[in-house]
Scaffold this active site. Sequence first.
Site, PDB file in Angstrom:
ATOM      1  CB  ALA A  85      -7.494 -28.772 -78.875  1.00 44.10           C
ATOM      2  CD  GLN A 143      -3.763 -23.200 -72.917  1.00 37.61           C
ATOM      3  OE1 GLN A 143      -4.756 -23.725 -72.414  1.00 37.61           O
ATOM      4  NE2 GLN A 143      -3.175 -22.128 -72.367  1.00 37.61           N
ATOM      5  CB  VAL A 144      -2.532 -22.618 -80.347  1.00 30.95           C
ATOM      6  CG1 VAL A 144      -1.562 -21.877 -81.270  1.00 30.95           C
ATOM      7  CG2 VAL A 144      -2.621 -24.086 -80.737  1.00 30.95           C
ATOM      8  CE  LYS A 174      -1.301 -29.500 -80.445  1.00 33.53           C
ATOM      9  NZ  LYS A 174      -1.537 -30.441 -81.571  1.00 33.53           N
ATOM     10  CG  ASP A 193      -8.846 -34.712 -85.186  1.00 36.87           C
ATOM     11  OD1 ASP A 193     -10.078 -34.839 -85.332  1.00 36.87           O
ATOM     12  OD2 ASP A 193      -8.323 -34.181 -84.188  1.00 36.87           O
TER      13      ASP A 193
END
Length: 533
Positions: free
Chosen positions: A165, A169-170, A184, A321
Amino acid sequence: MAARALRTKLLLVGSALCGGSGAAFIASSEDPSRSLKLCTNIPVRLFRNTLTAASIAFDYEYSLSGLAEGSSEKAKVKHEVHLRSAQKLQELCFKNGGIYIKLGQHIGQLDYLVPEEYVHTMRDSMLNKCPVSSYEQVCEVFKKEVGETPDKVFAEFDPVPIASASLAQVHVARTHGGEKVAVKVQHAHMTDTAAADTAAVGVIVNTLHRIFPSFDYRWLLDEMSESLPKELDFLVEAKNSEKCLDNFRKMSPHIAEYVYAPAVYWNLSSSKLLTMEFMDGAQVNDVAKIKKLGIQPYEVSKLVSQTFAEMMFKHGFVHCDPHAANLIVCPSGKRNIYGKQKPQLVLLDHGLYKELDFNTRFNYASLWKALVFSDANAIKQHSAKLGAGDDLYVLFAGILTMRPWKQVINTSADHLVIKGTTEDRSELQMYASQYFPQISELLRRLPRVILLMLKTNDCLRSVNNELVKGSSLESFLIVGKVSSEAVLEAKWSQKKSLVQWLKVWLEGFSVEARLWVMQFALWVLQVRKALTL
């Protein structure tokens, strides 16, 4: 001459920006030893910003000059300029990364509030094509946060991220205890560059506003400046997720078992690392996979509507969101009367939450109650209390519902339902173009917390459109029911006499009767639809 003056002004602004933003960055840097390395990148980003802003402004000024207002030629040229400018802004966001991606995502969710060319360009790319940090950069973050590399902290750690994102990032990992987890990891240097990047974005937004006064999205910059530091602290995100679930257990126990957030591994988390329970399910817009799980998309749509209605109108603590990548659907283990699996909604990415104080929450719930029940006087009253004023309440109602005023006050049960047809979209885009200056003025007036509710509504509308191809009457019934319950609960808490008690009781009885009538109308519409198949 005017174009030359415009370019000169933009270049002067850009020069000032280089000094001001660089100073802001150095002052806020968490690690001065890396300042020199980062400062070599920042001037390049600032130059890109200035060049992009100048290019966009000049394109509008030059391309639209001399064209008759309202002419088909100007409409055609404006569409082409919007598209070119959106692509330039998209390219800038990808090259600079970080909060620029976040800005692009915000723009992509502002349906009908910015030109559709910008919305489509940003939405089609910003959610699914975010930059990825290298494994070396991930290791750098781990060493700074916990003093070890990922392979030492975890028994297994996949160096290839499963998602990326704007800010992080994951990765999938396995703890030394054998549990599968999602980790994350914040993109490297995000905190260090945030101050300079925010200043740079500010220059773009403010410069475009000076050149085009009707383009006033400074509120978006203010919101990003306030929310970004919180989003960059993953411990805040972890606390938000736990508070969210606690609110459902205490204030919405009837659906608490159908709403979930991954458990946090606090001993493996920090401000830039967040280790969570790994959740396996279907992304909320993956209708085919949802059906394979034995779940009806229609049931998911209802659960999404109820979950966020409870947050907005009862909890006053809202996940802002809720785009498709942040909502996962899993089987709940329970079945409905037809033998189908009931869904469980898993909420991800708890970095962006907003709290609504009592008065804001009461007026917002009252406004939605009035919208569902076509109460024009109450719409005007509560819109004014939320900041829209007596002159822009019609526009405010239209932005909230994406329906023209004649439909908003129509007394038919399905007056707020969006069919998702080409005619619907064309009508809304026409209104957006026609009332662009008024929309900008409304956004300037409204409190930022309400602007975030508009963004949240846009996300939810997009999710529901994927699930049921439009909006459903059932969703608005849920919104009407939960908002009415919240309004009545607030009034019950403030009753002081027998007369007030009786008045609230009668209002509750009236609401229940009207909801029953709408439910019956829904049943009739469903029967008619079934008979025509």
